[in-house]
Design an enzyme around this catalytic site. Sequence first.
Site, short mmCIF file in Angstrom:
data_model
loop_
_atom_site.label_atom_id
_atom_site.label_comp_id
_atom_site.label_asym_id
_atom_site.label_seq_id
_atom_site.Cartn_x
_atom_site.Cartn_y
_atom_site.Cartn_z
N HIS A 19 50.98 -15.52 18.28
CA HIS A 19 51.77 -16.52 18.98
C HIS A 19 52.01 -16.16 20.44
O HIS A 19 52.15 -17.05 21.30
CB HIS A 19 53.10 -16.74 18.26
CG HIS A 19 52.93 -17.45 16.95
ND1 HIS A 19 53.78 -17.24 15.87
CD2 HIS A 19 52.00 -18.34 16.53
CE1 HIS A 19 53.37 -18.00 14.86
NE2 HIS A 19 52.30 -18.67 15.24
N HIS A 42 45.62 -25.26 10.13
CA HIS A 42 46.34 -24.77 8.94
C HIS A 42 47.80 -24.62 9.34
O HIS A 42 48.30 -23.52 9.56
CB HIS A 42 45.76 -23.45 8.46
CG HIS A 42 44.33 -23.54 8.00
ND1 HIS A 42 43.27 -23.68 8.86
CD2 HIS A 42 43.80 -23.52 6.75
CE1 HIS A 42 42.14 -23.73 8.16
NE2 HIS A 42 42.43 -23.64 6.89
N SER A 113 53.39 -21.97 14.35
CA SER A 113 52.54 -22.47 15.44
C SER A 113 52.85 -23.92 15.83
O SER A 113 52.91 -24.24 17.03
CB SER A 113 51.06 -22.34 15.06
OG SER A 113 50.74 -21.01 14.74
N GLU A 131 47.30 -29.94 7.23
CA GLU A 131 47.84 -29.08 6.17
C GLU A 131 47.52 -29.69 4.83
O GLU A 131 47.72 -30.88 4.63
CB GLU A 131 49.36 -28.91 6.33
CG GLU A 131 50.01 -28.06 5.26
CD GLU A 131 49.37 -26.69 5.10
OE1 GLU A 131 49.02 -26.33 3.96
OE2 GLU A 131 49.22 -25.98 6.13
N ASP A 156 41.80 -30.88 4.61
CA ASP A 156 41.24 -29.55 4.71
C ASP A 156 40.94 -29.24 6.17
O ASP A 156 40.23 -30.00 6.84
CB ASP A 156 39.97 -29.46 3.87
CG ASP A 156 39.26 -28.13 4.04
OD1 ASP A 156 39.71 -27.14 3.45
OD2 ASP A 156 38.25 -28.09 4.78
N ASP A 177 44.16 -20.58 11.74
CA ASP A 177 44.65 -19.34 11.12
C ASP A 177 44.78 -19.53 9.61
O ASP A 177 45.87 -19.71 9.09
CB ASP A 177 45.96 -18.87 11.75
CG ASP A 177 47.07 -19.90 11.70
OD1 ASP A 177 46.77 -21.09 11.46
OD2 ASP A 177 48.24 -19.54 11.88
#
Length: 295
Positions: A19, A42, A113, A131, A156, A177
């Site tokens: 981050h 993600h 994030s 997500e 996805d 990530d």
Amino acid sequence: MLSYLHGFHAGNFADVHKHAAMRIILDYLCTKEKPFCVIDTHAGSGWYDLGSKQSAKTGEWKNGIAAVQQKANPPKQMQPFLDQIAAFDPIAKGRDYGVFEDDNLTGPFYPGSPFIMREVLRDHDEMILMELHPREYDLLEYSVERDPRIHLHKRDGYEGLVGMMPPAIRRGLVLMDPSYDVKQDYQKAASSIKRAWERWENGMFMLWYPILEAGFDAELRENFTQIKAKGGVLCAELSTNQGGAKGRMRGTGLLIINPPYGFDQQFDEIGQWLCDAVKLPGPATHRTQWLVPSQ
């Protein structure tokens, strides 16, 4: 795999390393008036209560963000990130940050994030979040649905990223990530990023990965040497040679395509400082190297 929940690991040394790098890039994007787009493949649930049962079970944040906040004299380029973490208060934001009236929140809090990105966005910028985990998606949706700058997809992240390339706003950053629950995720991540970059060659891409004794990260770095981006491909790793219990991280790494000019030196200074701030299983070292030199 949908078993992974980031709440157990939020605020650990890997989050701080990742981050801090992301915040430097976001600040760079804000130096120009032109709009930018940030994409998180993600996204997780958005933000985390470090006083929750999940965080208490592992306590990883104590060796990460808590240790960093106690360390004096941080590099000046890290200060915006540290200030953002210190000021982050979802309770004060209430419904706009997804806080329910009957939530039993104790804090301290750590923004994932999406919320580090969200608090940097200007009115004319956009954010795309993906997500797939049902519970994480629901929490994230409740937290961001009122923000017109944010587009959320239950999708996805690997195929979603490629399918969305190039974005309508051709200036920005992609963060990937994954959980790496299975070793195939390393290949999926490399393939997805490479295919996305081929459709958006001037975009910035940042891939996070864990450094484990199993050594899956070596093939990942090798794959990124094949991405001949004009801005180069930079590798930054914070790790130790000790530790290595099965499945446990002994380090954290980032692969960054087209980083801003001067980023390598700025971030290496942060990484060297983090070596003495965070707590890994053994003495930490930080290295940055160009896998593909910038042209």
